[in-house]
Design a protein around this motif. Structure first.
Motif, PDB file in Angstrom:
ATOM      1  N   TYR A 126      71.456  71.855  23.749  1.00 21.34           N
ATOM      2  CA  TYR A 126      72.181  72.715  22.818  1.00 21.34           C
ATOM      3  C   TYR A 126      73.165  71.913  21.968  1.00 21.34           C
ATOM      4  O   TYR A 126      74.055  71.240  22.497  1.00 21.34           O
ATOM      5  CB  TYR A 126      72.949  73.814  23.566  1.00 21.34           C
ATOM      6  N   ALA A 127      72.962  72.007  20.654  1.00 24.91           N
ATOM      7  CA  ALA A 127      73.834  71.327  19.688  1.00 24.91           C
ATOM      8  C   ALA A 127      73.945  69.829  19.972  1.00 24.91           C
ATOM      9  O   ALA A 127      74.994  69.226  19.752  1.00 24.91           O
ATOM     10  CB  ALA A 127      75.214  71.973  19.650  1.00 24.91           C
ATOM     11  N   GLY A 128      72.849  69.261  20.477  1.00 26.19           N
ATOM     12  CA  GLY A 128      72.848  67.827  20.736  1.00 26.19           C
ATOM     13  C   GLY A 128      73.866  67.373  21.759  1.00 26.19           C
ATOM     14  O   GLY A 128      74.320  66.221  21.725  1.00 26.19           O
ATOM     15  N   GLY A 129      74.213  68.255  22.695  1.00 24.14           N
ATOM     16  CA  GLY A 129      75.195  67.923  23.731  1.00 24.14           C
ATOM     17  C   GLY A 129      76.572  68.488  23.472  1.00 24.14           C
ATOM     18  O   GLY A 129      77.425  68.504  24.377  1.00 24.14           O
ATOM     19  N   GLU A 130      76.833  68.954  22.253  1.00 23.21           N
ATOM     20  CA  GLU A 130      78.150  69.515  21.941  1.00 23.21           C
ATOM     21  C   GLU A 130      78.454  70.750  22.764  1.00 23.21           C
ATOM     22  O   GLU A 130      79.618  71.028  23.075  1.00 23.21           O
ATOM     23  CB  GLU A 130      78.250  69.848  20.448  1.00 23.21           C
ATOM     24  N   SER A 131      77.418  71.512  23.119  1.00 26.82           N
ATOM     25  CA  SER A 131      77.642  72.700  23.944  1.00 26.82           C
ATOM     26  C   SER A 131      78.266  72.316  25.277  1.00 26.82           C
ATOM     27  O   SER A 131      79.245  72.933  25.724  1.00 26.82           O
ATOM     28  CB  SER A 131      76.329  73.447  24.163  1.00 26.82           C
ATOM     29  N   GLU A 132      77.716  71.299  25.933  1.00 26.69           N
ATOM     30  CA  GLU A 132      78.287  70.847  27.204  1.00 26.69           C
ATOM     31  C   GLU A 132      79.712  70.353  26.999  1.00 26.69           C
ATOM     32  O   GLU A 132      80.624  70.695  27.776  1.00 26.69           O
ATOM     33  CB  GLU A 132      77.436  69.722  27.802  1.00 26.69           C
TER      34      GLU A 132
ATOM     35  N   ALA B 135      77.717  77.358  21.228  1.00 26.86           N
ATOM     36  CA  ALA B 135      77.948  76.106  20.510  1.00 26.86           C
ATOM     37  C   ALA B 135      78.100  76.332  19.016  1.00 26.86           C
ATOM     38  O   ALA B 135      78.618  75.473  18.299  1.00 26.86           O
ATOM     39  CB  ALA B 135      76.806  75.130  20.774  1.00 26.86           C
ATOM     40  N   SER B 136      77.654  77.505  18.538  1.00 24.82           N
ATOM     41  CA  SER B 136      77.780  77.822  17.117  1.00 24.82           C
ATOM     42  C   SER B 136      79.107  78.489  16.777  1.00 24.82           C
ATOM     43  O   SER B 136      79.364  78.803  15.613  1.00 24.82           O
ATOM     44  CB  SER B 136      76.626  78.749  16.691  1.00 24.82           C
ATOM     45  N   ALA B 137      79.922  78.759  17.792  1.00 23.72           N
ATOM     46  CA  ALA B 137      81.246  79.337  17.529  1.00 23.72           C
ATOM     47  C   ALA B 137      82.077  78.368  16.697  1.00 23.72           C
ATOM     48  O   ALA B 137      81.738  77.196  16.546  1.00 23.72           O
ATOM     49  CB  ALA B 137      81.946  79.650  18.848  1.00 23.72           C
ATOM     50  N   ALA B 138      83.164  78.852  16.166  1.00 22.82           N
ATOM     51  CA  ALA B 138      83.951  78.079  15.195  1.00 22.82           C
ATOM     52  C   ALA B 138      84.690  76.927  15.869  1.00 22.82           C
ATOM     53  O   ALA B 138      85.877  77.010  16.178  1.00 22.82           O
ATOM     54  CB  ALA B 138      84.932  78.988  14.479  1.00 22.82           C
ATOM     55  N   GLY B 139      83.981  75.820  16.116  1.00 24.74           N
ATOM     56  CA  GLY B 139      84.610  74.624  16.648  1.00 24.74           C
ATOM     57  C   GLY B 139      85.076  74.776  18.077  1.00 24.74           C
ATOM     58  O   GLY B 139      84.799  75.764  18.758  1.00 24.74           O
ATOM     59  N   GLU B 140      85.813  73.779  18.554  1.00 24.37           N
ATOM     60  CA  GLU B 140      86.298  73.795  19.936  1.00 24.37           C
ATOM     61  C   GLU B 140      87.210  74.985  20.190  1.00 24.37           C
ATOM     62  O   GLU B 140      87.169  75.597  21.259  1.00 24.37           O
ATOM     63  CB  GLU B 140      87.035  72.489  20.229  1.00 24.37           C
ATOM     64  N   ALA B 141      88.018  75.332  19.209  1.00 30.18           N
ATOM     65  CA  ALA B 141      88.929  76.472  19.371  1.00 30.18           C
ATOM     66  C   ALA B 141      88.150  77.771  19.518  1.00 30.18           C
ATOM     67  O   ALA B 141      88.531  78.655  20.302  1.00 30.18           O
ATOM     68  CB  ALA B 141      89.891  76.560  18.192  1.00 30.18           C
TER      69      ALA B 141
END
Length: 317
Positions: A56-62, A27-33
């Motif tokens: 993870y990342a407040g759900g952004e990981s999923e 989830a810490s990678a550079a954005g969706e890309a």
């Protein structure tokens, strides 16, 4: 050992890659890309286990993992997530092991991950170090609230297997003895720096045939970088005693022609219950390095030296 080898994951019917993709660091990678680039590289390499969590990342990981995987054949990979621990926008934690909270989490995960089923769902972080005086109540709620919901969804085919995931070994062992869980994700207690899980939890898993995924083999940094200035241990600067012990372990590895990082990644896999290691990868290059570490030759003499010299208290079996 080939990182892409797929092995039966206990009695779950799942086939698990020896190396998994951890969604916490991903989830810490550079954005969706950036997430898509890592997932694409993992897929091209033959890796097929992807792990995430509502926390993870407040759900952004999923959400990001779902976008990266949504065009892949669903039967071609194994997908796991976790329920019960959540990250709020202000950076604080919220825990909810209730039936209603668990049901809502699974609905949200299915939508974020663009799938109609989850292969693995772990109840996340029911441990005293996080809950303090509320631990007993949270433990009871996990068994009486979250678990029945997950078992019902498993019976309906929405979930493939139900497990528990956390760092501390003994709360996992307690849950395994009190309820019929299918699997474990362990994020500590079986690394080159700590072997507490080798005393009771992992022997129990071996005896009962409970499959284990091991996460965080590098202790969030120091076992990958070595005892360099500023080395990180469990997300904080490493204390001096662990710096010294890590340096001694690294010297032993060097005597056997092995890198510290390769030994750290392979150490949990000495236990027959551990079917795969889950590592965070933030870029394709990092993934390539970890694939190479998994395939490094590790002489048995290294493990024996570490045990004989007391640098590790015991070896996982």
């Amino acid at each position: 050992m080939n990182a892409t080898d797929r092995t039966p994951f206990g009695a779950t019917g799942l086939m698990m890659s020896r190396l998994g993709i951890g969604g916490g660091s991903l989830a810490s990678a550079a954005g969706e890309a950036g997430v898509k680039a890592v997932v694409d590289a993992a897929w091209d390499a033959g890796l097929r286990y992807f792990d995430t969590a509502a926390y993870y990342a407040g759900g952004e990981s999923e959400r990001r993992l779902g976008l990266a995987l949504r065009d892949r054949p669903r039967d071609a990979y194994v997908l796991g997530t976790k329920t019960g621990r959540y990250l709020l926008p202000d950076g604080t934690d919220r825990f909810d092991y209730s039936a209603a909270g668990t049901e809502a989490t699974i609905r949200t995960a299915l939508a974020r991950l663009h799938t109609d089923r989850l292969d693995l769902v772990f109840i996340h972080d029911v441990q005293p170090s996080l809950h303090g005086e509320a631990y007993e109540a949270q433990h009871a709620m996990a068994l009486k609230g979250a678990l029945p919901v997950l078992q019902r969804l498993k019976a309906a085919g929405v979930i493939g297997a139900v497990g528990v995931a956390m760092r501390d070994p003994w709360p996992i062992l307690r849950l395994l003895k009190e309820a019929p869980f299918d699997a474990v994700m362990l994020a500590g207690g079986c690394t080159l720096l700590h072997q507490e899980a080798c005393e009771a939890l992992l022997p129990h898993c071996v005896a009962t045939g409970t499959p284990v995924l091991f996460a965080a083999p590098f202790e969030t940094g120091i076992l990958a970088t070595g005892a360099i200035p500023g080395a990180r241990y469990r997300y904080k600067p490493a204390p001096q005693d662990l710096m010294a012990r890590t340096a001694a372990i690294e010297a032993a590895c060097a005597r056997h022609g092995v890198t510290l990082a390769a030994a750290a990644m392979r150490f949990p896999l000495l236990c027959q219950a551990v079917k795969g290691v889950v590592v965070g990868h933030q870029a394709p290059g990092e993934l390539a390095r970890n694939l190479a570490l998994m395939q490094a030759e590790i002489p048995a003499a290294l493990w024996e030296e570490l045990r004989a010299t007391g640098l590790v208290s015991t070896l996982p079996r």
